[in-house]
Motif scaffolding. Structure first.
Motif, mmCIF file in Angstrom:
data_model
loop_
_atom_site.group_PDB
_atom_site.id
_atom_site.type_symbol
_atom_site.label_atom_id
_atom_site.label_comp_id
_atom_site.label_asym_id
_atom_site.label_seq_id
_atom_site.Cartn_x
_atom_site.Cartn_y
_atom_site.Cartn_z
ATOM 1 N N GLY A 83 0.787 -1.226 0.000
ATOM 2 C CA GLY A 83 0.000 0.000 0.000
ATOM 3 C C GLY A 83 0.820 1.278 0.000
ATOM 4 N N LYS A 126 -2.797 2.718 -9.638
ATOM 5 C CA LYS A 126 -2.695 2.118 -8.298
ATOM 6 C C LYS A 126 -2.471 3.208 -7.249
ATOM 7 N N ALA A 149 -5.146 5.109 -3.572
ATOM 8 C CA ALA A 149 -4.917 5.634 -2.222
ATOM 9 C C ALA A 149 -5.475 7.043 -2.078
#
Length: 205
Positions: free
Chosen positions: A97, A124, A128
């Motif tokens: 992450g 990706k 977040a």
């Protein structure tokens, strides 16, 4: 700024060292020196310090991903993009992450003209933070390089919505409007660039 220019972000959030076991002290001090060198754009020194710190096996395992990503940034700054990608990938294996690592890996792929891989990593990173203007801008630049002007336009527009005071975003979108044959809309964006940054260079001046 120029069309397709990629904004890089240095991740210098060094973890607190208070209470660290004595066995880690040497490695952490060397790693800290490496991060300081990185902040000062002394990339060769940063690379050496970070590598020696990690080779010492004195760093806490839960922080290794930070140092791998920092070393990857140093390698990318020195133009060794493939080696940078290796470090970013290792960092992500430790912490899947870690958005800054995946973002900077995207920048490395972009520099190697691996635009599909860059787009994947920027996407990706956006998982977040969907309003990350830098990731949106860079994904737009990658789409532009691939010739998909509509996708580039969409990403630049989302980036502007997230960071309306950034003149580079209007410059990139304006150049995309130019490429799409929409000079009036391009001119509007270029005028906005000058409004936000009178010293900026645009096709208007």
């Amino acid at each position: 700024a120029r069309q397709g220019a990629v904004v890089a972000v240095v991740m210098l959030g060094f973890p607190a060292m208070s209470g660290a076991p004595a066995a880690w002290a040497g490695g952490l001090e060397q790693a800290k020196a490496g991060l300081t060198a990185l902040a000062n754009q002394e990339y060769h020194t940063a690379l050496t310090q970070l590598t020696e710190a990690m080779d010492s096996n004195e760093l806490p395992g839960e922080q290794i991903h930070l140092f791998l990503a920092a070393r990857g940034y140093a390698k990318a700054a020195l133009g060794d993009y493939n080696a940078a990608i290796e470090d970013y990938t290792k960092a992500l294996e430790k912490d899947a992450g870690y958005a800054q690592a995946v973002f900077n890996r995207g920048n490395a792929y972009f520099s190697l003209r691996h635009y599909d891989l860059a787009i994947s990593d920027y996407s990706k990173a956006l998982e977040a933070d969907v309003k990350d203007a830098k990731a949106l801008n860079n994904r737009g630049a990658a789409w532009f390089k691939k010739g998909n002007l509509q996708s580039a336009m969409a990403n630049y527009s989302m980036a502007i919505a997230a960071a309306p005071d950034d003149p580079d975003l209007y410059l990139n979108r304006g150049k995309t409007y130019e490429a799409l044959g929409e000079p009036d809309k391009a001119r509007e964006d270029f005028l906005q660039v000058k409004k936000l940054d009178p010293s900026a260079k645009t096709p208007l001046a």
